[in-house]
Design a protein around this motif. Structure first.
Motif, PDB file in Angstrom:
ATOM      1  N   LEU A  56       0.821  -1.210   0.000  1.00 16.10           N
ATOM      2  CA  LEU A  56       0.000   0.000   0.000  1.00 16.10           C
ATOM      3  C   LEU A  56       0.861   1.268   0.000  1.00 16.10           C
ATOM      4  CD1 LEU A  56      -2.703  -1.202   2.535  1.00 16.10           C
ATOM      5  CD2 LEU A  56      -2.988  -0.942   0.052  1.00 16.10           C
ATOM      6  N   ALA A  57       1.959   1.242   0.748  1.00 15.01           N
ATOM      7  CA  ALA A  57       2.849   2.409   0.800  1.00 15.01           C
ATOM      8  C   ALA A  57       3.569   2.596  -0.539  1.00 15.01           C
ATOM      9  CB  ALA A  57       3.855   2.250   1.933  1.00 15.01           C
ATOM     10  N   ASP A  58       4.015   1.511  -1.147  1.00 13.11           N
ATOM     11  CA  ASP A  58       4.720   1.605  -2.428  1.00 13.11           C
ATOM     12  C   ASP A  58       3.844   2.198  -3.524  1.00 13.11           C
ATOM     13  OD1 ASP A  58       6.964   0.502  -1.269  1.00 13.11           O
ATOM     14  OD2 ASP A  58       6.670  -1.501  -2.140  1.00 13.11           O
ATOM     15  N   ARG A  59       2.550   1.995  -3.429  1.00 14.39           N
ATOM     16  CA  ARG A  59       1.621   2.512  -4.436  1.00 14.39           C
ATOM     17  C   ARG A  59       1.048   3.881  -4.064  1.00 14.39           C
ATOM     18  NH1 ARG A  59       2.546  -2.411  -4.861  1.00 14.39           N
ATOM     19  NH2 ARG A  59       2.314  -3.596  -6.761  1.00 14.39           N
ATOM     20  N   GLY A  60       1.472   4.404  -2.921  1.00 12.91           N
ATOM     21  CA  GLY A  60       1.044   5.739  -2.522  1.00 12.91           C
ATOM     22  C   GLY A  60      -0.333   5.799  -1.886  1.00 12.91           C
ATOM     23  N   TYR A  61      -0.876   4.657  -1.459  1.00 13.41           N
ATOM     24  CA  TYR A  61      -2.197   4.637  -0.847  1.00 13.41           C
ATOM     25  C   TYR A  61      -2.155   4.966   0.641  1.00 13.41           C
ATOM     26  CZ  TYR A  61      -3.370   2.141  -5.144  1.00 13.41           C
ATOM     27  OH  TYR A  61      -3.526   1.777  -6.462  1.00 13.41           O
TER      28      TYR A  61
END
Length: 105
Positions: A56-61
């Motif tokens: 989720l963090a890697d995708r900016g969510y």
């Protein structure tokens, strides 16, 4: 190779994390709190949570807050909050096939 059931469980876990942060009204939440709240429904969450947080963090969510403050397990001791992109996914204005949101929304 992971099974379809395991892949679905990971997508559901990601959706549950996002939804939990969404209903917290953008207030940061400790990763350990997320883990404890998901434990009754998913006993394996201890081994699955950090990779899903990273997804989720890697995708900016979501945004990880204070990752430089180590504890026994550094990732469980940090705060996370939902971002505008994450809110878009929960609200349905953006889609990610790697996330299955809970029906409560």
């Amino acid at each position: 190779m992971i099974s379809k059931q395991e892949a679905a469980r990971k997508r559901i876990t990601r959706g549950s994390i996002l939804y939990m942060l969404y209903v917290s009204q953008s207030a940061p939440m400790m990763v350990s709190t997320i883990e404890l709240s998901m434990l009754p429904e998913n006993p394996q969450i201890g081994t699955e949570l950090v990779p899903q947080i990273n997804y989720l963090a890697d995708r900016g969510y979501i945004k990880v807050i204070d990752p430089d403050n180590p504890s026994v397990n550094p990732m469980r001791g940090v705060l996370v909050r939902i971002t505008d992109r994450g809110q878009d996914v929960v609200e349905g204005t953006a889609q990610d096939s790697g996330i299955i949101l809970p029906d409560e929304r």
